[in-house]
Design an enzyme around this catalytic site. Structure first.
Site, PDB file in Angstrom:
ATOM      1  N   HIS A 141      -3.187   6.616   1.986  1.00  0.00           N
ATOM      2  CA  HIS A 141      -3.660   5.352   1.563  1.00  0.00           C
ATOM      3  C   HIS A 141      -5.200   4.990   2.266  1.00  0.00           C
ATOM      4  O   HIS A 141      -5.288   5.207   3.315  1.00  0.00           O
ATOM      5  CB  HIS A 141      -2.777   4.198   2.008  1.00  0.00           C
ATOM      6  CG  HIS A 141      -3.206   2.811   1.817  1.00  0.00           C
ATOM      7  ND1 HIS A 141      -3.875   2.512   0.603  1.00  0.00           N
ATOM      8  CD2 HIS A 141      -3.332   1.862   2.686  1.00  0.00           C
ATOM      9  CE1 HIS A 141      -4.306   1.180   0.640  1.00  0.00           C
ATOM     10  NE2 HIS A 141      -4.100   0.748   2.096  1.00  0.00           N
ATOM     11  N   CYS A 164       0.613  -1.282  -0.072  1.00  0.00           N
ATOM     12  CA  CYS A 164       0.060   0.010  -0.137  1.00  0.00           C
ATOM     13  C   CYS A 164       0.643   1.238  -0.046  1.00  0.00           C
ATOM     14  O   CYS A 164       0.161   2.213  -0.265  1.00  0.00           O
ATOM     15  CB  CYS A 164      -0.908   0.211   1.305  1.00  0.00           C
ATOM     16  SG  CYS A 164      -1.690  -1.534   1.308  1.00  0.00           S
ATOM     17  N   ASN A 205     -10.315  -0.954  -0.485  1.00  0.00           N
ATOM     18  CA  ASN A 205      -8.813  -0.572  -0.404  1.00  0.00           C
ATOM     19  C   ASN A 205      -8.218  -1.242  -1.693  1.00  0.00           C
ATOM     20  O   ASN A 205      -8.216  -2.494  -1.939  1.00  0.00           O
ATOM     21  CB  ASN A 205      -8.263  -1.517   0.804  1.00  0.00           C
ATOM     22  CG  ASN A 205      -6.824  -1.278   0.931  1.00  0.00           C
ATOM     23  OD1 ASN A 205      -6.059  -1.242   0.297  1.00  0.00           O
ATOM     24  ND2 ASN A 205      -6.480  -1.640   2.388  1.00  0.00           N
TER      25      ASN A 205
HETATM   26  O1  UT7 Z   1      -4.012  -1.810   3.168  1.00  0.00           O
HETATM   27  C1  UT7 Z   1      -2.974  -2.441   4.004  1.00  0.00           C
HETATM   28  C2  UT7 Z   1      -3.216  -1.899   5.339  1.00  0.00           C
HETATM   29  N1  UT7 Z   1      -4.518  -2.522   6.090  1.00  0.00           N
HETATM   30  C3  UT7 Z   1      -5.203  -1.792   6.912  1.00  0.00           C
HETATM   31  O2  UT7 Z   1      -4.846  -0.784   7.135  1.00  0.00           O
HETATM   32  C4  UT7 Z   1      -6.110  -2.826   7.683  1.00  0.00           C
HETATM   33  C5  UT7 Z   1      -6.330  -2.267   9.112  1.00  0.00           C
HETATM   34  N2  UT7 Z   1      -7.129  -3.016   9.923  1.00  0.00           N
HETATM   35  C6  UT7 Z   1      -8.376  -2.744   9.695  1.00  0.00           C
HETATM   36  O3  UT7 Z   1      -8.718  -1.738   9.216  1.00  0.00           O
HETATM   37  C7  UT7 Z   1      -9.367  -3.491  10.910  1.00  0.00           C
HETATM   38  O4  UT7 Z   1      -8.614  -4.083  11.669  1.00  0.00           O
HETATM   39  C8  UT7 Z   1     -10.286  -4.458  10.063  1.00  0.00           C
HETATM   40  C9  UT7 Z   1     -11.310  -3.465   9.228  1.00  0.00           C
HETATM   41  C10 UT7 Z   1      -9.578  -5.249   9.046  1.00  0.00           C
HETATM   42  C11 UT7 Z   1     -11.079  -5.142  11.049  1.00  0.00           C
HETATM   43  O5  UT7 Z   1     -11.922  -4.572  12.020  1.00  0.00           O
HETATM   44  P1  UT7 Z   1     -11.647  -4.536  13.736  1.00  0.00           P
HETATM   45  O6  UT7 Z   1     -12.699  -3.543  14.195  1.00  0.00           O
HETATM   46  O7  UT7 Z   1     -10.272  -4.874  13.901  1.00  0.00           O
HETATM   47  O8  UT7 Z   1     -12.719  -5.894  13.651  1.00  0.00           O
HETATM   48  P2  UT7 Z   1     -11.937  -7.453  14.101  1.00  0.00           P
HETATM   49  O9  UT7 Z   1     -11.040  -8.040  13.138  1.00  0.00           O
HETATM   50  O10 UT7 Z   1     -11.435  -7.239  15.488  1.00  0.00           O
HETATM   51  O11 UT7 Z   1     -13.266  -8.234  14.157  1.00  0.00           O
HETATM   52  C12 UT7 Z   1     -14.202  -8.036  15.091  1.00  0.00           C
HETATM   53  C13 UT7 Z   1     -15.757  -8.956  14.701  1.00  0.00           C
HETATM   54  C14 UT7 Z   1     -15.175 -10.374  14.808  1.00  0.00           C
HETATM   55  O12 UT7 Z   1     -16.018 -10.935  15.673  1.00  0.00           O
HETATM   56  P3  UT7 Z   1     -16.052 -11.379  17.072  1.00  0.00           P
HETATM   57  O13 UT7 Z   1     -14.696 -12.378  17.404  1.00  0.00           O
HETATM   58  O14 UT7 Z   1     -15.907 -10.313  17.655  1.00  0.00           O
HETATM   59  O15 UT7 Z   1     -17.321 -12.139  17.286  1.00  0.00           O
HETATM   60  C15 UT7 Z   1     -14.933 -10.714  13.292  1.00  0.00           C
HETATM   61  O16 UT7 Z   1     -15.358 -12.104  13.144  1.00  0.00           O
HETATM   62  O17 UT7 Z   1     -16.227  -8.739  13.495  1.00  0.00           O
HETATM   63  C16 UT7 Z   1     -16.052 -10.102  12.760  1.00  0.00           C
HETATM   64  N3  UT7 Z   1     -15.920  -9.883  11.414  1.00  0.00           N
HETATM   65  C17 UT7 Z   1     -16.944  -9.515  10.550  1.00  0.00           C
HETATM   66  N4  UT7 Z   1     -18.212  -9.358  10.673  1.00  0.00           N
HETATM   67  C18 UT7 Z   1     -19.207  -9.225   9.562  1.00  0.00           C
HETATM   68  C19 UT7 Z   1     -14.577  -9.762  10.983  1.00  0.00           C
HETATM   69  N5  UT7 Z   1     -15.111  -9.456   9.484  1.00  0.00           N
HETATM   70  C20 UT7 Z   1     -16.331  -9.301   9.363  1.00  0.00           C
HETATM   71  C21 UT7 Z   1     -17.284  -9.256   8.181  1.00  0.00           C
HETATM   72  N6  UT7 Z   1     -18.522  -9.076   8.453  1.00  0.00           N
HETATM   73  N7  UT7 Z   1     -16.791  -8.849   6.917  1.00  0.00           N
END
Ligand code: UT7
Length: 323
Positions: A250, A112, A280
């Site tokens: 980004h 990125c 993204n």
């Molecule tokens: O471009 C390269 C650089 N990349 C980035 O900058 C990405 C950086 N990270 C992020 O933007 C965020 O961490 C994410 C968007 C990837 C994830 O957001 P989060 O708030 O950190 O969510 P999480 O991974 O902690 O997941 C929270 C919950 C989980 O459920 P439980 O374990 O709390 O029951 C996941 O299973 O959300 C669930 N979950 C979803 N639910 C519905 C994860 N993905 C999904 C989904 N739809 N697509």
């Protein structure tokens, strides 16, 4: 000394647009989760065009809008993590397709941060006098390296390409940069793994072909490194936040940008975001935003802007540009 100026910028995104609702018919997800956690509403997905194809569209647009002859191009750099092949480079495929007979061409792999890294390299060739006209493109067809069963990644990414035609300029252009990497956390974001396997070595386990990401770790990394990087660049140049018209980050997650803006004490309105439309797109996201801003007439001659990339590698990089 000569600076490197951005003569023109343009973009190309595949026609097919997929909304969060449409995606949720194939993946266990929903619009509310995706939009509230990321700011993404839709993404463009390739219906068969590969990374070099969408780069060629961008290169043709740049050549046409600037009245440049393909043989006048000295250098083509493509930032990508989703090339058509390991070799030839995407940039060589573009060189051949547009007939840029006099250009040398190569890809840069910085995820990125790929567009910022690629611009940085091209800038040095122009500043040194070795090149007079360069095309720099950030492009990804990430849909081909997504695990479409993994809702934690596949809802986040999209396909697209955008780039710039660069030439020497007397004033303004690329004024300063600050690049960095943190390889100790390299495996927090991986894609297209290739383990060693040959007649003497049996492969140790399966390759994970798909993009895999520790989202939380990358979120924490980004919200720490991006404000430090941008502040460091402004301090180095003696430029205040008030003098910066826009920051073009980004486009990974609007929540990351909220934190970055707060830490930099800059109004979030100064951060240009279009990830709701594209998701993204890794190396393509910054030039896609710049091209959109250019089309909207948001960038005027003399404006100072900062572009800042961050992601796989882990890498980061910012640039101060005077339009
Ligand atoms: O471009 C390269 C650089 N990349 C980035 O900058 C990405 C950086 N990270 C992020 O933007 C965020 O961490 C994410 C968007 C990837 C994830 O957001 P989060 O708030 O950190 O969510 P999480 O991974 O902690 O997941 C929270 C919950 C989980 O459920 P439980 O374990 O709390 O029951 C996941 O299973 O959300 C669930 N979950 C979803 N639910 C519905 C994860 N993905 C999904 C989904 N739809 N697509």
């Amino acid at each position: 000394m000569t600076n490197t100026g951005i003569v023109a910028i343009d973009c190309y995104a595949p026609q097919r647009v997929v909304t969060n609702d449409e995606l949720s018919r194939f993946v266990d997800t929903n619009d509310e989760w995706i939009y509230s956690r990321t700011g993404i509403k839709k993404r463009h997905l390739s219906m068969g065009e590969n990374t070099s194809d969408i780069c060629v569209e961008v290169a043709k647009r740049l050549i046409e809008k600037t009245g440049t002859k393909p043989e006048e191009i000295d250098l083509i750099v493509v930032g990508t993590i989703s090339p058509d092949y390991a070799t030839p480079s995407t940039a060589c495929l573009v060189q051949g397709a547009i007939g840029a007979l006099n250009a040398f061409a190569f890809d840069v792999s910085a995820a990125c941060s790929g567009f910022v890294y690629s611009l940085s390299v091209a800038d040095k060739f122009i500043k040194s006098g070795q090149c007079k006209k360069a095309i720099v493109i950030g492009a990804e067809v990430l849909s081909k390296i997504m695990d479409w069963k993994d809702r934690t990644t596949c809802v986040l990414f999209g396909d697209g390409a955008a780039g710039a035609l660069l030439a020497p300029c007397e004033n303004g252009g690329i004024l300063a940069e600050s690049l960095g990497a943190k390889g100790e956390d390299a495996l927090k974001l991986t894609a297209s793994e290739r383990k060693v396997e040959n007649i003497f070595v049996e492969k140790d386990g399966e390759n994970s072909n798909y993009l895999q990401m520790d989202g939380r770790a990358i979120f924490n990394f980004s919200t720490k490194v991006v404000p430090e990087n941008v502040k460091g660049l402004m301090d180095k140049c003696g430029v205040s936040a008030d003098e910066i018209k826009y920051v073009i980050p980004h486009q990974a997650n609007s929540r990351i940008i909220d934190v970055v803006a707060r830490k930099l004490k800059m109004p979030v309105e100064k951060f240009y975001l279009n990830l709701s439309e594209y998701g993204n797109t890794s190396a393509a996201s910054i030039p896609l935003a710049l091209a959109e801003m250019d089309k909207k007439g948001l960038l005027e001659k003399g404006d100072k802007i900062i572009i800042v990339g961050f992601g796989g590698g882990l890498t980061w990089g910012s640039m101060l540009i005077q339009w």
